[in-house]
Design an enzyme around this catalytic site. Structure first.
Site, PDB file in Angstrom:
ATOM      1  N   VAL A 210      22.478  21.550 -11.745  1.00  0.00           N
ATOM      2  CA  VAL A 210      22.150  20.235 -11.222  1.00  0.00           C
ATOM      3  C   VAL A 210      23.290  19.297 -11.620  1.00  0.00           C
ATOM      4  CG1 VAL A 210      19.643  20.501 -11.181  1.00  0.00           C
ATOM      5  CG2 VAL A 210      20.763  19.700 -13.271  1.00  0.00           C
ATOM      6  N   SER A 211      23.427  18.197 -10.881  1.00  0.00           N
ATOM      7  CA  SER A 211      24.567  17.305 -11.097  1.00  0.00           C
ATOM      8  C   SER A 211      24.368  16.332 -12.251  1.00  0.00           C
ATOM      9  CB  SER A 211      24.859  16.505  -9.824  1.00  0.00           C
ATOM     10  OG  SER A 211      25.183  17.374  -8.765  1.00  0.00           O
ATOM     11  N   LYS A 212      23.109  15.987 -12.549  1.00  0.00           N
ATOM     12  CA  LYS A 212      22.848  14.971 -13.567  1.00  0.00           C
ATOM     13  C   LYS A 212      22.057  15.555 -14.720  1.00  0.00           C
ATOM     14  CE  LYS A 212      22.781  11.204 -10.160  1.00  0.00           C
ATOM     15  NZ  LYS A 212      21.981  10.116  -9.561  1.00  0.00           N
TER      16      LYS A 212
END
Length: 200
Positions: A3-5
């Site tokens: 996931v990016s965050k």
């Protein structure tokens, strides 16, 4: 999984469920919390390093694996040379399973597109350098790898406790450059052998 965050606003639950449903051993799941554009993805690096001939890397979607098309093709090319398969469960790449003939064909099309993109970039770069030379300027990047660096990289990658991120920092190169010359198991690739043969 990725996931990016890392602030809790995104989770890997959906990816985890899909991988487990596909038969992946829960103890062999790797998870990064980083943008797909970031080069430093330690869990991906650990996963790629742990793979052995006959294994299959399973990802939820292609964008969980590659930063861009060229990076993706390079990763899969590296897997193929190590006799490791790739299976994509969802998204646009769901038809890719490089352990099958159809999957190899689909990825072959991606590889051709990446090669086309590389050729276009190369042509533009050469044209730019020629234009600069015509104006009396010299261009081009200094060569980063030396015989000593190649030997150090090979020796370090043979040790299971080596941190690829730290090794790259010490050598002053990117992870992609490292893998161009040395395999994850510490074996010299053709490019690495060429440097040692050429300069001794």
């Amino acid at each position: 999984m990725r996931v990016s965050k890392s602030d809790g606003s995104q989770t890997t639950d959906l990816q985890r469920d899909a991988l487990l449903a596909a038969g992946v051993n829960p103890e062999l799941l790797y998870e990064d919390m980083a943008s797909g554009k970031k080069q430093d993805r330690p869990q991906l690096a650990s996963c790629l390093k742990a793979l052995r001939a006959g294994d299959t890397l399973v990802v939820w979607k292609l964008d969980r694996l590659g930063r861009d098309l060229r990076h993706l093709v390079n990763v899969v090319h590296d897997l193929n040379t190590r006799d490791v398969g790739l299976r994509v469960l969802a998204g646009q790449g769901a038809s890719i399973d490089t352990t099958t003939a159809q999957g190899k064909l689909v990825f072959g099309i991606f590889a051709a597109l990446a090669e086309f993109e590389r050729e276009l970039i190369s042509e533009r770069t050469k044209a730019g350098l020629a234009s600069a030379r015509a104006r009396g300027r010299k261009g081009g990047r200094p060569f980063k790898m030396t015989p000593a660096k190649v030997r150090m990289a090979a020796a370090s990658m043979k040790r299971p406790d080596t941190s690829v991120t730290e090794l790259c920092k010490e050598l002053g190169i990117t992870r992609q450059t490292l893998y161009r010359y040395v395999s994850p198991e510490g074996k010299l690739r053709a490019a690495g052998q060429k440097i040692i043969d050429r300069k001794g």
